[in-house]
Motif scaffolding. Structure first.
Motif, PDB file in Angstrom:
ATOM      1  N   HIS A   1       5.474   2.157   6.010  1.00  0.00           N
ATOM      2  CA  HIS A   1       4.702   2.557   7.195  1.00  0.00           C
ATOM      3  C   HIS A   1       5.644   3.265   8.156  1.00  0.00           C
ATOM      4  O   HIS A   1       6.267   2.651   9.012  1.00  0.00           O
TER       5      HIS A   1
ATOM      6  N   HIS B   1       5.618   7.133  10.166  1.00  0.00           N
ATOM      7  CA  HIS B   1       5.006   8.455  10.430  1.00  0.00           C
ATOM      8  C   HIS B   1       6.158   9.422  10.643  1.00  0.00           C
ATOM      9  O   HIS B   1       6.963   9.217  11.560  1.00  0.00           O
TER      10      HIS B   1
ATOM     11  N   HIS C   1      -4.872   2.483   8.526  1.00  0.00           N
ATOM     12  CA  HIS C   1      -4.548   1.662   9.685  1.00  0.00           C
ATOM     13  C   HIS C   1      -5.810   0.884  10.059  1.00  0.00           C
ATOM     14  O   HIS C   1      -6.889   1.479  10.164  1.00  0.00           O
TER      15      HIS C   1
ATOM     16  N   HIS D   1      -0.659  -2.150   9.618  1.00  0.00           N
ATOM     17  CA  HIS D   1      -0.714  -3.129  10.717  1.00  0.00           C
ATOM     18  C   HIS D   1      -1.487  -4.367  10.235  1.00  0.00           C
ATOM     19  O   HIS D   1      -0.912  -5.230   9.622  1.00  0.00           O
TER      20      HIS D   1
ATOM     21  N   ASP E   1       7.155   2.261  11.761  1.00  0.00           N
ATOM     22  CA  ASP E   1       6.021   3.004  12.336  1.00  0.00           C
ATOM     23  C   ASP E   1       6.481   4.345  12.922  1.00  0.00           C
ATOM     24  O   ASP E   1       6.303   5.388  12.277  1.00  0.00           O
TER      25      ASP E   1
HETATM   26 ZN    ZN Z   1       1.242   3.703  12.073  1.00  0.00          ZN
END
Ligand code: ZN
Ligand code: HPA
Length: 350
Positions: free
Chosen positions: A25, A27, A205, A229, A286
């Motif tokens: 996870h 980005h 997500h 998440h 993240d």
């Molecule tokens: Zn994320």
């Protein structure tokens, strides 16, 4: 290895750092450091509404997901050319390798770029070339997951998929991100069905700020193989049982949750509870450039804040990350063996 070697508590921080791990996870636009934002702005002649790196960093004070997304999308506006996407991804993968990330499954948000006139091909070719080079240079295995922006329409997602069709060789799956509340998974039922027909992996997500119902929707309607998440699942006992029984992984991001006020403090994070319930939880960064830490910072700070977390949990989290990965079985087994060797080493040297 039949039993976990005993690890002295003082060796735990070293072990967390040295442990091989998969990051599932991340980005890529969230790994854009302020220094690179300014360097790319200069290189590309883009004007920024901040005087310098420090002024930009001072703006990184978030109250919720949306307050972060507004700044995150603005930062991505400096990415214009294939080389920019390459430089961004290579920098993340180089950094990941120093944290002993052996596998990275990287989200990218094409709509953030195509809406500004940057082509899908520019984005994917740059990111893909970095993945190939990172494997040769750092020995890291990397793959791309195309994420649809849920605040936009399903029609827009379909148009994005159409643009990606010639590049699907370079994409292992699709995801769903951006503003969660008010944009349930059901909104994207048809486009995700089409992606599954195309043989793409599916993640979403859900349950970051949104209710357990969004996690049910991601499972039942989108057929998500992992939940990104998912920390709100604890409010629904039947959902927790389902996630555990089906071994649906949760890609948990503790520092992100703290910075976006999902939990007031890391010490209140529910990672120990998720693991105790038998969920396939993993630790991830993240958007490391915005939330103050890469994956090892997440491990170190979370274990420091939560004394309930032990070497046994470190082991489980690394193991879970390999199980949850979309890599080939042989690769996952090789990482598991490296994990066992790493634990043996930390036990013996104590
Ligand atoms: Zn994320
Ligand atoms: N949630 C939703 N969208 C995102 C996130 C996130 O944590 N990071 C980048 N886009």
């Amino acid at each position: 290895m039949h039993t976990l070697p005993t690890i002295a508590p003082e060796r735990l921080p070293d072990l967390l750092a040295a442990s091989p791990k998969a990051e599932l996870h991340i980005h890529i636009e969230g790994s854009l450091e302020p220094e690179m934002i300014f360097a790319l702005a200069r290189r590309n002649g883009v004007a920024l509404p901040y005087d310098d790196v420090e002024a930009l960093r001072r703006a990184y004070a978030f109250t919720d997901l949306q307050s972060f997304l507004d700044i995150y999308y603005a930062g991505a506006s400096v990415l214009l050319h294939e080389q920019d996407f390459y430089d961004l991804a290579l920098a993340y993968l180089a950094r990941g390798a120093t944290d002993n990330v052996v596998r990275a499954e990287i989200f990218f948000d094409p709509q953030t770029h195509t809406a500004r006139g940057v082509s899908m091909e520019t984005v994917v070719r740059g990111l893909h070339r970095a993945c190939v080079d990172a494997r040769a240079r750092f020995g890291i295995s990397a793959a791309l997951i195309m994420s649809f922006l849920r605040h936009l329409s399903e029609e827009d997602a379909f148009a994005t998929l159409e643009q990606a069709m010639p590049l699907l060789d370079h994409i292992i799956g699709v995801g769903l991100d951006s503003s969660e509340l008010g944009h349930p998974p059901e909104k994207f039922a048809r486009v995700f069905a089409r992606c599954r027909q195309l043989g793409l992996h599916v993640v979403a997500h859900a349950g970051e700020e949104g209710p357990p119902a969004y996690i049910w929707g991601a499972l039942d309607v989108l057929h998500a193989e992992r939940i990104d998440h998912g920390v709100q699942a604890v409010h629904d006992a039947a959902l927790v049982r389902r996630l555990a029984a089906e071994r649906i992984p949760l890609t948990v991001c503790p520092l992100s949750n703290q910075k976006l006020c999902v939990f007031p403090e890391l010490a209140q994070h529910n990672l120990p509870q998720l693991l105790a319930a038998g969920l396939v939880a993993t630790v991830n960064s993240d958007d490391p450039a915005y939330f103050g830490g890469y994956i090892n910072d997440n491990f170190r700070q979370t274990f420091a804040a939560l004394p309930a977390l032990t070497a046994q949990h470190a082991w489980q989290l690394a193991r879970n990350s390999f199980e949850a990965s979309f890599a080939a079985e042989a690769e996952r087994q090789a990482w598991q063996q490296r994990l066992e060797a790493c634990f043996e080493q930390h036990a013996q040297r104590g």
